[in-house]
Each structure stands twice: as structure tokens, then as C-alpha cells.
Design an enzyme around this catalytic site. Structure first.
Site, PDB file in Angstrom:
ATOM      1  CB  SER A  15      33.227  46.005  57.308  1.00  0.00           C
ATOM      2  OG  SER A  15      33.772  45.973  56.337  1.00  0.00           O
ATOM      3  CG  ASN A 110      35.340  39.252  44.312  1.00  0.00           C
ATOM      4  OD1 ASN A 110      35.225  39.203  45.542  1.00  0.00           O
ATOM      5  ND2 ASN A 110      36.478  39.738  43.869  1.00  0.00           N
ATOM      6  CG  HIS A 112      39.195  43.852  43.173  1.00  0.00           C
ATOM      7  ND1 HIS A 112      40.070  42.999  43.828  1.00  0.00           N
ATOM      8  CD2 HIS A 112      40.138  44.786  42.540  1.00  0.00           C
ATOM      9  CE1 HIS A 112      41.446  43.436  43.567  1.00  0.00           C
ATOM     10  NE2 HIS A 112      41.270  44.442  42.791  1.00  0.00           N
ATOM     11  CB  SER A 139      35.654  46.935  40.335  1.00  0.00           C
ATOM     12  OG  SER A 139      36.287  47.999  40.003  1.00  0.00           O
ATOM     13  CG  ASP A 148      40.290  40.425  41.550  1.00  0.00           C
ATOM     14  OD1 ASP A 148      39.320  40.098  42.054  1.00  0.00           O
ATOM     15  OD2 ASP A 148      41.646  40.491  41.850  1.00  0.00           O
TER      16      ASP A 148
END
Length: 190
Positions: A15, A110, A112, A139, A148
Site C-alpha cells: 500500500s 525507512n 516506521h 516516522s 529504527d
């Protein structure tokens, strides 16, 4: 017109990949055209593969289960990404912990589903929902060799509603993801 090339790595429904493709792929921002030139998935049955096909993109499948170590898998990712001269790699629901073999060679961001540095790891939505926090959020951060733990690029929060169900919490997080990931890419590349 100058253009910037991105690779998108995903593991599941895709998505967030679709949000990138629909909002920024082959579009121009501040005189810079942004184009997704590579999609990589580690799951051959992921629905995101079909989403990529809708935009004429073939997904490269690199299954982590075919490698005996994380480093071997990451080396294969780096080899594939290096063929495309990308300006940025985007982890959009790519469910792998990456080693320095990847993080030292690839400029990547990335997404998160929590307000980092809180709730790191793969169970962040559930952890944040079950916490006493009055806000949840998303984030976008630079990928580093700390899980992360890279420098934050963008965050967006929302307030917890009274009697908010887990499903509504999760839906709100995904809505925000679909907004701030494309925005972050545009911010970085244009």
C-alpha cells in the site's frame, strides 16, 4: 529536465508502494522528475507485486530464505540496487533488519509506524496502541545499522480518541504513512 531515480523495497501488500507510485512516480516537483526504476520484494506472493504491475513495473524477487546469512542477502540487494544508479532507496514495509553490508553502501529511508524513538521493531502498531500514550504516529528516518535508529526526516502524530479500536488506530497510521512517505521523498530529492 533533471530526474531522480528511486528503488522501493517492500514485503507485503504494497500500500505504501502504491502511495509512492500514485503520488510521485513520473511526476515533477520543483523542476525534478522523480521515477521509480526498481521494485524489490522478498516475498514472491506479496500483493505489492500486483500493485507495481499496474504501473508497468516488474518486481525483482530476492527471497531472504535463499541465503544462509543476513549479510549474504544484503549483499545481493546491494548488487541489484547498484545496477540502477538510484538516488534514493525507500523501504516501504520491507520487513528485514539490514546489516552494515547494506547500510554502509546504500542511501535509504525507512517508514516506521510509531513516533520514534518509541516502539521500535516489527510490532510497533500494537505496542503503541496498547501503551498509555495519548498520541500515535508515523516516522520517516534515514536507515542506519541501528534498528529504527537513523536520523529522523519527518514525523506526524494524531490524537487518540476515546474508546478508539485497534483497527481504527491502525487505519489512521496507514493513512498518515501514505501521506508522509511520498512527502519525505519529494523533500529529499527536490
Amino acid at each position: 529536465m533533471p530526474s531522480k531515480k528511486i528503488a522501493v523495497l517492500f514485503s507485503g501488500s504494497g500500500s505504501n508502494l502504491e502511495a509512492i507510485l500514485s503520488k510521485i512516480h513520473k511526476k515533477v516537483f520543483n523542476g525534478i522528475k522523480i521515477e521509480v526504476v526498481l521494485c524489490i520484494c522478498n516475498k514472491p506472493d506479496a500483493f505489492g507485486i500486483q500493485r507495481a504491475e499496474k504501473y508497468g513495473l516488474k518486481t525483482t524477487i530476492i527471497q531472504n530464505k535463499n541465503f544462509s546469512t543476513r549479510e549474504e542477502f544484503d549483499n545481493e540487494l546491494v548488487k541489484e540496487i547498484s545496477k540502477y544508479d538510484t538516488d534514493l532507496v525507500v523501504l516501504a514495509g520491507f520487513m528485514r533488519i539490514l546489516t552494515p553490508v547494506f547500510t554502509d553502501q546504500i542511501r535509504a529511508i525507512n517508514l516506521h509506524p510509531s513516533l520514534l524513538p518509541l516502539f521500535k521493531g516489527s510490532d510497533a502498531i500494537k505496542q503503541s496502541y496498547e501503551s498509555d500514550m495519548k498520541v500515535g504516529g508515523v516516522s520517516v528516518h534515514w536507515v542506519s545499522d541501528e534498528l529504527d535508529g537513523g536520523k529522523l526526516i519527518m514525523q506526524r502524530a494524531f490524537e487518540r480518541e476515546d474508546d478508539m479500536s485497534f483497527e481504527k488506530w491502525e487505519r489512521k497510521i496507514h493513512e498518515i504513512e501514505h501521506e508522509i512517505l511520498p512527502l519525505s521523498i519529494v523533500k529529499i530529492l527536490s
